[in-house]
Design a protein around this motif. Structure first.
Motif, PDB file in Angstrom:
ATOM      1  N   ALA A 163       0.835  -1.214   0.000  1.00  0.00           N
ATOM      2  CA  ALA A 163       0.000   0.000   0.000  1.00  0.00           C
ATOM      3  C   ALA A 163       0.869   1.262   0.000  1.00  0.00           C
ATOM      4  CB  ALA A 163      -0.936  -0.013   1.212  1.00  0.00           C
ATOM      5  N   LEU A 164       1.901   1.273   0.829  1.00  0.00           N
ATOM      6  CA  LEU A 164       2.793   2.439   0.866  1.00  0.00           C
ATOM      7  C   LEU A 164       3.527   2.636  -0.463  1.00  0.00           C
ATOM      8  CD1 LEU A 164       4.324   2.244   4.453  1.00  0.00           C
ATOM      9  CD2 LEU A 164       2.745   3.949   3.550  1.00  0.00           C
ATOM     10  N   THR A 165       3.926   1.543  -1.084  1.00  0.00           N
ATOM     11  CA  THR A 165       4.587   1.642  -2.391  1.00  0.00           C
ATOM     12  C   THR A 165       3.644   2.266  -3.411  1.00  0.00           C
ATOM     13  OG1 THR A 165       5.942  -0.296  -1.902  1.00  0.00           O
ATOM     14  CG2 THR A 165       5.721   0.328  -4.223  1.00  0.00           C
ATOM     15  N   LEU A 166       2.391   1.838  -3.422  1.00  0.00           N
ATOM     16  CA  LEU A 166       1.414   2.423  -4.347  1.00  0.00           C
ATOM     17  C   LEU A 166       1.167   3.899  -4.041  1.00  0.00           C
ATOM     18  CD1 LEU A 166      -1.298  -0.367  -4.728  1.00  0.00           C
ATOM     19  CD2 LEU A 166       0.239   0.510  -6.485  1.00  0.00           C
ATOM     20  N   ILE A 167       0.985   4.198  -2.764  1.00  0.00           N
ATOM     21  CA  ILE A 167       0.703   5.591  -2.380  1.00  0.00           C
ATOM     22  C   ILE A 167       1.845   6.503  -2.790  1.00  0.00           C
ATOM     23  CG2 ILE A 167       0.476   7.141  -0.391  1.00  0.00           C
ATOM     24  CD1 ILE A 167      -1.142   4.863   0.967  1.00  0.00           C
ATOM     25  N   TYR A 168       3.076   6.129  -2.464  1.00  0.00           N
ATOM     26  CA  TYR A 168       4.216   7.002  -2.766  1.00  0.00           C
ATOM     27  C   TYR A 168       4.508   7.092  -4.263  1.00  0.00           C
ATOM     28  CZ  TYR A 168       5.301   7.690   2.126  1.00  0.00           C
ATOM     29  OH  TYR A 168       5.242   8.059   3.435  1.00  0.00           O
ATOM     30  N   SER A 169       4.360   5.987  -4.976  1.00  0.00           N
ATOM     31  CA  SER A 169       4.637   6.053  -6.415  1.00  0.00           C
ATOM     32  C   SER A 169       3.587   6.899  -7.135  1.00  0.00           C
ATOM     33  CB  SER A 169       4.722   4.646  -7.012  1.00  0.00           C
ATOM     34  OG  SER A 169       3.490   3.984  -6.894  1.00  0.00           O
ATOM     35  N   PHE A 170       2.311   6.765  -6.745  1.00  0.00           N
ATOM     36  CA  PHE A 170       1.269   7.568  -7.382  1.00  0.00           C
ATOM     37  C   PHE A 170       1.367   9.043  -6.968  1.00  0.00           C
ATOM     38  CE2 PHE A 170      -0.368   3.651  -8.810  1.00  0.00           C
ATOM     39  CZ  PHE A 170      -1.261   3.917  -9.832  1.00  0.00           C
ATOM     40  N   ALA A 171       1.754   9.297  -5.728  1.00  0.00           N
ATOM     41  CA  ALA A 171       1.936  10.689  -5.291  1.00  0.00           C
ATOM     42  C   ALA A 171       3.102  11.335  -6.028  1.00  0.00           C
ATOM     43  CB  ALA A 171       2.168  10.742  -3.781  1.00  0.00           C
ATOM     44  N   TYR A 172       4.190  10.585  -6.213  1.00  0.00           N
ATOM     45  CA  TYR A 172       5.338  11.129  -6.943  1.00  0.00           C
ATOM     46  C   TYR A 172       4.965  11.395  -8.402  1.00  0.00           C
ATOM     47  CZ  TYR A 172      10.067  11.476  -8.849  1.00  0.00           C
ATOM     48  OH  TYR A 172      11.189  11.900  -9.489  1.00  0.00           O
ATOM     49  N   ALA A 173       4.240  10.486  -9.017  1.00  0.00           N
ATOM     50  CA  ALA A 173       3.812  10.679 -10.403  1.00  0.00           C
ATOM     51  C   ALA A 173       2.865  11.872 -10.511  1.00  0.00           C
ATOM     52  CB  ALA A 173       3.144   9.411 -10.930  1.00  0.00           C
ATOM     53  N   GLU A 174       1.983  12.041  -9.526  1.00  0.00           N
ATOM     54  CA  GLU A 174       1.067  13.197  -9.523  1.00  0.00           C
ATOM     55  C   GLU A 174       1.859  14.498  -9.365  1.00  0.00           C
ATOM     56  OE1 GLU A 174      -2.284  15.413  -9.834  1.00  0.00           O
ATOM     57  OE2 GLU A 174      -2.088  13.267 -10.193  1.00  0.00           O
ATOM     58  N   ASN A 175       2.891  14.471  -8.547  1.00  0.00           N
ATOM     59  CA  ASN A 175       3.748  15.646  -8.380  1.00  0.00           C
ATOM     60  C   ASN A 175       4.431  16.011  -9.698  1.00  0.00           C
ATOM     61  OD1 ASN A 175       5.189  17.718  -7.251  1.00  0.00           O
ATOM     62  ND2 ASN A 175       6.650  16.417  -6.198  1.00  0.00           N
ATOM     63  N   ILE A 176       4.880  15.012 -10.433  1.00  0.00           N
ATOM     64  CA  ILE A 176       5.500  15.257 -11.744  1.00  0.00           C
ATOM     65  C   ILE A 176       4.478  15.878 -12.694  1.00  0.00           C
ATOM     66  CG2 ILE A 176       6.492  14.143 -13.782  1.00  0.00           C
ATOM     67  CD1 ILE A 176       7.732  12.082 -11.828  1.00  0.00           C
ATOM     68  N   ASP A 177       3.269  15.307 -12.737  1.00  0.00           N
ATOM     69  CA  ASP A 177       2.224  15.849 -13.614  1.00  0.00           C
ATOM     70  C   ASP A 177       1.879  17.286 -13.240  1.00  0.00           C
ATOM     71  OD1 ASP A 177       1.950  13.607 -15.212  1.00  0.00           O
ATOM     72  OD2 ASP A 177       0.358  12.723 -13.970  1.00  0.00           O
ATOM     73  N   MET A 178       1.756  17.551 -11.947  1.00  0.00           N
ATOM     74  CA  MET A 178       1.407  18.898 -11.497  1.00  0.00           C
ATOM     75  C   MET A 178       2.519  19.894 -11.849  1.00  0.00           C
ATOM     76  SD  MET A 178       0.207  20.298  -7.711  1.00  0.00           S
ATOM     77  CE  MET A 178       0.675  18.776  -7.020  1.00  0.00           C
ATOM     78  N   THR A 179       3.762  19.477 -11.696  1.00  0.00           N
ATOM     79  CA  THR A 179       4.886  20.342 -12.045  1.00  0.00           C
ATOM     80  C   THR A 179       4.869  20.673 -13.537  1.00  0.00           C
ATOM     81  OG1 THR A 179       6.214  19.387 -10.273  1.00  0.00           O
ATOM     82  CG2 THR A 179       7.404  20.532 -12.022  1.00  0.00           C
ATOM     83  N   LEU A 180       4.583  19.679 -14.356  1.00  0.00           N
ATOM     84  CA  LEU A 180       4.507  19.917 -15.796  1.00  0.00           C
ATOM     85  C   LEU A 180       3.336  20.828 -16.151  1.00  0.00           C
ATOM     86  CD1 LEU A 180       5.410  16.358 -17.081  1.00  0.00           C
ATOM     87  CD2 LEU A 180       6.842  18.405 -17.158  1.00  0.00           C
ATOM     88  N   ASP A 181       2.196  20.648 -15.459  1.00  0.00           N
ATOM     89  CA  ASP A 181       1.049  21.536 -15.687  1.00  0.00           C
ATOM     90  C   ASP A 181       1.406  22.976 -15.327  1.00  0.00           C
ATOM     91  OD1 ASP A 181      -0.507  19.426 -16.533  1.00  0.00           O
ATOM     92  OD2 ASP A 181      -1.522  19.156 -14.594  1.00  0.00           O
ATOM     93  N   HIS A 182       2.074  23.155 -14.194  1.00  0.00           N
ATOM     94  CA  HIS A 182       2.467  24.502 -13.770  1.00  0.00           C
ATOM     95  C   HIS A 182       3.470  25.108 -14.739  1.00  0.00           C
ATOM     96  CE1 HIS A 182       1.253  23.821  -9.290  1.00  0.00           C
ATOM     97  NE2 HIS A 182       0.227  23.872 -10.104  1.00  0.00           N
ATOM     98  N   LYS A 183       4.363  24.286 -15.254  1.00  0.00           N
ATOM     99  CA  LYS A 183       5.342  24.782 -16.226  1.00  0.00           C
ATOM    100  C   LYS A 183       4.627  25.269 -17.486  1.00  0.00           C
ATOM    101  CE  LYS A 183       9.365  23.431 -18.901  1.00  0.00           C
ATOM    102  NZ  LYS A 183      10.210  22.314 -19.334  1.00  0.00           N
ATOM    103  N   GLU A 184       3.646  24.498 -17.966  1.00  0.00           N
ATOM    104  CA  GLU A 184       2.889  24.907 -19.146  1.00  0.00           C
ATOM    105  C   GLU A 184       2.104  26.189 -18.877  1.00  0.00           C
ATOM    106  OE1 GLU A 184       0.502  21.495 -19.997  1.00  0.00           O
ATOM    107  OE2 GLU A 184       2.191  20.331 -20.775  1.00  0.00           O
TER     108      GLU A 184
END
Length: 149
Positions: free
Chosen positions: A43-64
């Protein structure tokens, strides 16, 4: 980083969580603590990997978004600059056209400005009625010379 990297992180997280979960079936002795640790780790592996991926997506959205804002700001600055330039040219043309009529001739006699009641630092032009500071040699509106003492 890119959106593909975020997808890659999610896939790796899912695979790691599944491996942690299925490792329960390969253990010889399964206790409650072992099950709890394997499921919690998955569960922790899923939570952290999805949170990290969401952080990457959000950073790219903010960059755009920032790139869009920078582009809009550049266009706005160009528009303001062009408007100021046009206004300066228009003002210069209007001033040149209006000056001969409103400018007094050099032989215009000086007038005495009238003091504004209640305001010691202000005077009123007797010709155009413009209220201005007392230390002026000419009216700021019509340009007629004032009598200076």
């Amino acid at each position: 980083m890119s959106r593909r990297f975020a997808i890659f992180i999610r896939i790796i997280g899912i695979i790691a969580a599944l491996l942690e979960f299925f490792s329960l079936f390969f253990l010889e002795e399964v206790s409650f603590l072992t099950v709890l640790l394997c499921i919690g780790g998955a569960a922790l592996t899923l939570i952290y990997s999805f949170a990290y991926a969401e952080n990457i997506d959000m950073t790219l959205d903010h960059k755009e978004t920032l790139e869009q804002y920078a582009s809009m700001l550049k266009k706005l600055n160009e528009t303001v600059f062009n408007q100021q330039k046009a206004a300066e040219q228009g003002t210069a043309q209007e001033t040149e056209a209006a000056r001969p009529e409103s400018e007094p001739k050099d032989d215009t006699p000086a007038v005495t400005p009238t003091p504004v009641p209640g305001k010691l630092e202000r005077v009123k032009c007797p010709l155009c009625g413009e209220v201005q500071s007392t230390g002026r040699a000419r009216c700021q509106d019509c340009g007629i010379p004032f009598v200076t003492i």
